[in-house]
Design a protein around this motif. Structure first.
Motif, PDB file in Angstrom:
ATOM      1  N   ILE A   1       1.070  -0.771   0.238  1.00  0.00           N
ATOM      2  CA  ILE A   1       0.112  -0.056  -0.155  1.00  0.00           C
ATOM      3  C   ILE A   1       0.483   1.140  -0.525  1.00  0.00           C
ATOM      4  O   ILE A   1       2.200   1.135   0.423  1.00  0.00           O
ATOM      5  N   THR A   2       0.540   1.920  -0.929  1.00  0.00           N
ATOM      6  CA  THR A   2       1.380   3.583  -0.501  1.00  0.00           C
ATOM      7  C   THR A   2       0.537   4.583  -0.527  1.00  0.00           C
ATOM      8  O   THR A   2      -0.848   4.642  -0.349  1.00  0.00           O
ATOM      9  N   VAL A   3       0.771   4.898   0.436  1.00  0.00           N
ATOM     10  CA  VAL A   3       0.724   6.844   1.261  1.00  0.00           C
ATOM     11  C   VAL A   3       1.214   7.761   0.385  1.00  0.00           C
ATOM     12  O   VAL A   3       1.769   8.095   0.958  1.00  0.00           O
ATOM     13  N   HIS A   4       0.351   8.496   1.007  1.00  0.00           N
ATOM     14  CA  HIS A   4       0.479   9.481  -0.011  1.00  0.00           C
ATOM     15  C   HIS A   4       0.067  11.324   1.021  1.00  0.00           C
ATOM     16  O   HIS A   4      -1.139  11.180   1.532  1.00  0.00           O
TER      17      HIS A   4
ATOM     18  N   VAL B   1       9.272   6.168   7.396  1.00  0.00           N
ATOM     19  CA  VAL B   1       9.855   6.826   6.951  1.00  0.00           C
ATOM     20  C   VAL B   1       9.169   7.554   5.583  1.00  0.00           C
ATOM     21  O   VAL B   1       9.003   6.446   4.744  1.00  0.00           O
ATOM     22  N   ALA B   2       9.110   8.940   5.721  1.00  0.00           N
ATOM     23  CA  ALA B   2       8.264   9.052   4.744  1.00  0.00           C
ATOM     24  C   ALA B   2       8.825   9.760   3.708  1.00  0.00           C
ATOM     25  O   ALA B   2       9.734  10.280   3.386  1.00  0.00           O
ATOM     26  N   TYR B   3       9.326   9.876   2.171  1.00  0.00           N
ATOM     27  CA  TYR B   3       9.632  10.495   1.536  1.00  0.00           C
ATOM     28  C   TYR B   3       9.463  11.278   0.206  1.00  0.00           C
ATOM     29  O   TYR B   3       8.345  11.186  -0.086  1.00  0.00           O
ATOM     30  N   ALA B   4      10.792  12.236   0.520  1.00  0.00           N
ATOM     31  CA  ALA B   4      10.020  13.522  -1.410  1.00  0.00           C
ATOM     32  C   ALA B   4       9.761  13.191  -2.052  1.00  0.00           C
ATOM     33  O   ALA B   4      10.052  11.741  -2.570  1.00  0.00           O
TER      34      ALA B   4
ATOM     35  N   THR C   1       5.109   4.193   2.718  1.00  0.00           N
ATOM     36  CA  THR C   1       4.198   2.842   2.356  1.00  0.00           C
ATOM     37  C   THR C   1       3.914   1.688   3.222  1.00  0.00           C
ATOM     38  O   THR C   1       5.085   1.725   4.592  1.00  0.00           O
ATOM     39  N   ILE C   2       3.031   0.772   3.266  1.00  0.00           N
ATOM     40  CA  ILE C   2       2.835  -0.322   4.314  1.00  0.00           C
ATOM     41  C   ILE C   2       2.898  -1.696   3.805  1.00  0.00           C
ATOM     42  O   ILE C   2       2.650  -1.841   2.240  1.00  0.00           O
ATOM     43  N   PRO C   3       3.916  -1.925   4.077  1.00  0.00           N
ATOM     44  CA  PRO C   3       4.327  -3.527   3.531  1.00  0.00           C
ATOM     45  C   PRO C   3       3.417  -4.716   3.344  1.00  0.00           C
ATOM     46  O   PRO C   3       2.444  -4.577   4.077  1.00  0.00           O
ATOM     47  N   LEU C   4       3.599  -5.699   2.668  1.00  0.00           N
ATOM     48  CA  LEU C   4       2.256  -6.942   2.863  1.00  0.00           C
ATOM     49  C   LEU C   4       2.334  -7.508   3.668  1.00  0.00           C
ATOM     50  O   LEU C   4       1.082  -7.539   4.276  1.00  0.00           O
ATOM     51  N   SER C   5       3.511  -8.039   4.527  1.00  0.00           N
ATOM     52  CA  SER C   5       2.924  -8.557   5.953  1.00  0.00           C
ATOM     53  C   SER C   5       1.601  -7.655   7.054  1.00  0.00           C
ATOM     54  O   SER C   5       1.425  -8.764   7.655  1.00  0.00           O
ATOM     55  N   SER C   6       2.130  -6.672   7.044  1.00  0.00           N
ATOM     56  CA  SER C   6       1.429  -5.685   7.069  1.00  0.00           C
ATOM     57  C   SER C   6      -0.275  -5.134   7.373  1.00  0.00           C
ATOM     58  O   SER C   6      -0.402  -4.319   7.781  1.00  0.00           O
ATOM     59  N   ILE C   7      -0.715  -5.486   5.645  1.00  0.00           N
ATOM     60  CA  ILE C   7      -1.433  -4.205   4.948  1.00  0.00           C
ATOM     61  C   ILE C   7      -3.072  -5.399   5.626  1.00  0.00           C
ATOM     62  O   ILE C   7      -3.485  -4.230   6.325  1.00  0.00           O
TER      63      ILE C   7
END
Length: 224
Positions: free
Chosen positions: A77-80, A109-112, A122-128
């Motif tokens: 999952i991508t979080v904006h 950690v969020a990136y520019a 992002t949320i990794p597959l293991s935590s979705i």
């Protein structure tokens, strides 16, 4: 936060509704359309600037925007997170905390990005599974930025359960739309002008006559 679109009607999702015609966007042009809104969240779908199909659950407020996105063929999952007056230096990174109600915070950690006002984490597959469950069931989300001077955001989660359900539908349809179609039935064998069963006949066969044995003569003086 309140979404910019306030429509509340239920929409029968289909690949044509979500992605019809959008796969042909010009390079560098995002074509994403709002499908349905509920409470403070909206569901949108289409293609991003790179031509990748995406399903998105988003909310907006005064100068601020947050979206949970799932891209085609992506296992995460991508979080904006964005604010119109942010000017984030290229290559920067910062910590972000997300608290659903009183649960332990999600930290990452969020990136520019190439957009100076937008952060991506992002949320990794293991935590979705856990993230989606908390997102759908929460009443409030607090987003905090411990490395900067941005004050925490308080985001209403009204409508999030419904929108998360429709997001799952969107992802299923997106996956189905990725499978190639064929102009033929791949498992169909050639047709035949005959049957593999017993041969048919134009008439029913007539049984052969059964021979009749002659009766022996009766003795003299006897009657039947």
């Amino acid at each position: 936060m309140r979404p910019t679109t306030t429509g509340r009607r239920n929409v029968a999702l289909s690949a044509a509704v979500l992605f019809g015609g959008l796969a042909y966007a010009s390079p560098g042009q995002a074509l994403v359309k709002t499908i349905v809104a509920r409470g403070d969240w909206t569901l949108a779908a289409g293609v991003d600037e790179g031509g990748t199909q995406v399903c998105s659950a988003a909310t907006t407020g005064t100068q601020i925007y947050m979206a949970v996105k799932i891209y085609a063929n992506s296992p995460k999952i991508t979080v904006h997170i964005a604010k119109t007056n942010w000017r984030i230096p290229s290559g920067s990174q910062t910590r972000v905390f997300m608290h659903f109600d009183q649960r332990s915070p999600w930290s990452g950690v969020a990136y520019a990005t190439k957009h100076a006002s937008l952060l991506e984490t992002t949320i990794p597959l293991s935590s979705i599974k856990s993230f989606v469950g908390q997102f759908a069931g929460a009443h409030e989300l607090v987003v905090a930025f411990p490395d900067g001077n941005e004050r925490p955001w308080q985001i209403s989660m009204r409508g999030s359960r419904y929108i998360m359900g429709r997001l799952a539908d969107c992802v299923s349809l997106m996956a189905a739309s990725q499978r190639p179609t064929q102009p033929f039935a791949p498992n169909a064998g050639p047709t035949q002008p005959f049957s593999n069963g017993p041969a048919t006949q134009p008439t029913s066969p007539v049984p052969a006559p059964v021979p009749v044995e002659p009766k022996p003569p009766l003795p003299q003086g006897e009657r039947i």
